[in-house]
Design a protein around this motif. Structure first.
Motif, PDB file in Angstrom:
ATOM      1  N   VAL A 293      -8.009   2.764   3.073  1.00 15.84           N
ATOM      2  CA  VAL A 293      -8.042   1.406   2.517  1.00 15.84           C
ATOM      3  C   VAL A 293      -7.981   0.375   3.639  1.00 15.84           C
ATOM      4  O   VAL A 293      -8.707  -0.627   3.629  1.00 15.84           O
ATOM      5  CB  VAL A 293      -6.891   1.209   1.508  1.00 15.84           C
ATOM      6  CG1 VAL A 293      -6.760  -0.245   1.105  1.00 15.84           C
ATOM      7  CG2 VAL A 293      -7.102   2.074   0.286  1.00 15.84           C
TER       8      VAL A 293
ATOM      9  N   LEU B 186       0.819  -1.210   0.000  1.00 18.73           N
ATOM     10  CA  LEU B 186       0.000   0.000   0.000  1.00 18.73           C
ATOM     11  C   LEU B 186       0.855   1.262   0.000  1.00 18.73           C
ATOM     12  O   LEU B 186       0.516   2.250  -0.648  1.00 18.73           O
ATOM     13  CB  LEU B 186      -0.933   0.004   1.213  1.00 18.73           C
ATOM     14  CG  LEU B 186      -2.101  -0.972   1.156  1.00 18.73           C
ATOM     15  CD1 LEU B 186      -2.846  -0.977   2.475  1.00 18.73           C
ATOM     16  CD2 LEU B 186      -3.029  -0.623   0.014  1.00 18.73           C
TER      17      LEU B 186
ATOM     18  N   TYR C  98       0.258   3.866  -2.958  1.00 17.86           N
ATOM     19  CA  TYR C  98      -0.231   5.221  -2.679  1.00 17.86           C
ATOM     20  C   TYR C  98       0.899   6.215  -2.435  1.00 17.86           C
ATOM     21  O   TYR C  98       0.646   7.333  -1.992  1.00 17.86           O
ATOM     22  CB  TYR C  98      -1.194   5.200  -1.494  1.00 17.86           C
ATOM     23  CG  TYR C  98      -2.493   4.517  -1.837  1.00 17.86           C
ATOM     24  CD1 TYR C  98      -3.427   5.155  -2.621  1.00 17.86           C
ATOM     25  CD2 TYR C  98      -2.770   3.236  -1.384  1.00 17.86           C
ATOM     26  CE1 TYR C  98      -4.618   4.540  -2.955  1.00 17.86           C
ATOM     27  CE2 TYR C  98      -3.954   2.610  -1.708  1.00 17.86           C
ATOM     28  CZ  TYR C  98      -4.869   3.274  -2.488  1.00 17.86           C
ATOM     29  OH  TYR C  98      -6.044   2.657  -2.818  1.00 17.86           O
TER      30      TYR C  98
ATOM     31  N   GLU D  77      -4.795   7.988   2.667  1.00 15.53           N
ATOM     32  CA  GLU D  77      -5.394   7.030   1.740  1.00 15.53           C
ATOM     33  C   GLU D  77      -5.102   5.588   2.166  1.00 15.53           C
ATOM     34  O   GLU D  77      -5.957   4.712   2.021  1.00 15.53           O
ATOM     35  CB  GLU D  77      -4.893   7.290   0.327  1.00 15.53           C
ATOM     36  CG  GLU D  77      -5.375   8.618  -0.219  1.00 15.53           C
ATOM     37  CD  GLU D  77      -4.875   8.901  -1.615  1.00 15.53           C
ATOM     38  OE1 GLU D  77      -4.470   7.944  -2.312  1.00 15.53           O
ATOM     39  OE2 GLU D  77      -4.896  10.079  -2.012  1.00 15.53           O
TER      40      GLU D  77
END
Length: 85
Positions: free
Chosen positions: A60, A46, A50, A56
């Motif tokens: 998630v 992640l 990102y 963000e």
């Protein structure tokens, strides 16, 4: 943290007869631990996806709880399924 998968030993054993109830509790307790072992690996992915934007990544990550709230609607009730056979 124990609060994430601590409910599973209370829910899942009610789905099993007495002969396999302890095994069901063991599977339920350790299933959460197995799933939580994937968190560090997914965090690395992640961060790369990102590009380090923590807000963000947090959004998630919180989807796991939203998914749990949806899944619990389809889970069978254990209030009447505890068997003593």
């Amino acid at each position: 943290p124990p609060f994430f998968f601590g409910w599973m030993p209370f829910y899942v054993p009610g789905l099993f007869p007495r002969g396999v109830r302890a095994r069901g509790a063991g599977v339920a307790c350790n299933f959460g631990r197995i799933i939580s072992a994937a968190v560090p690996l997914s965090t690395v992915g992640l961060v790369a996806l990102y590009q380090g934007r923590e807000n963000e990544i947090g959004a998630v990550g919180s989807m796991v709880y939203a998914l749990g709230m949806v899944v619990i609607w389809f889970a069978p009730s254990t209030s009447h399924t505890i068997r003593d056979d």
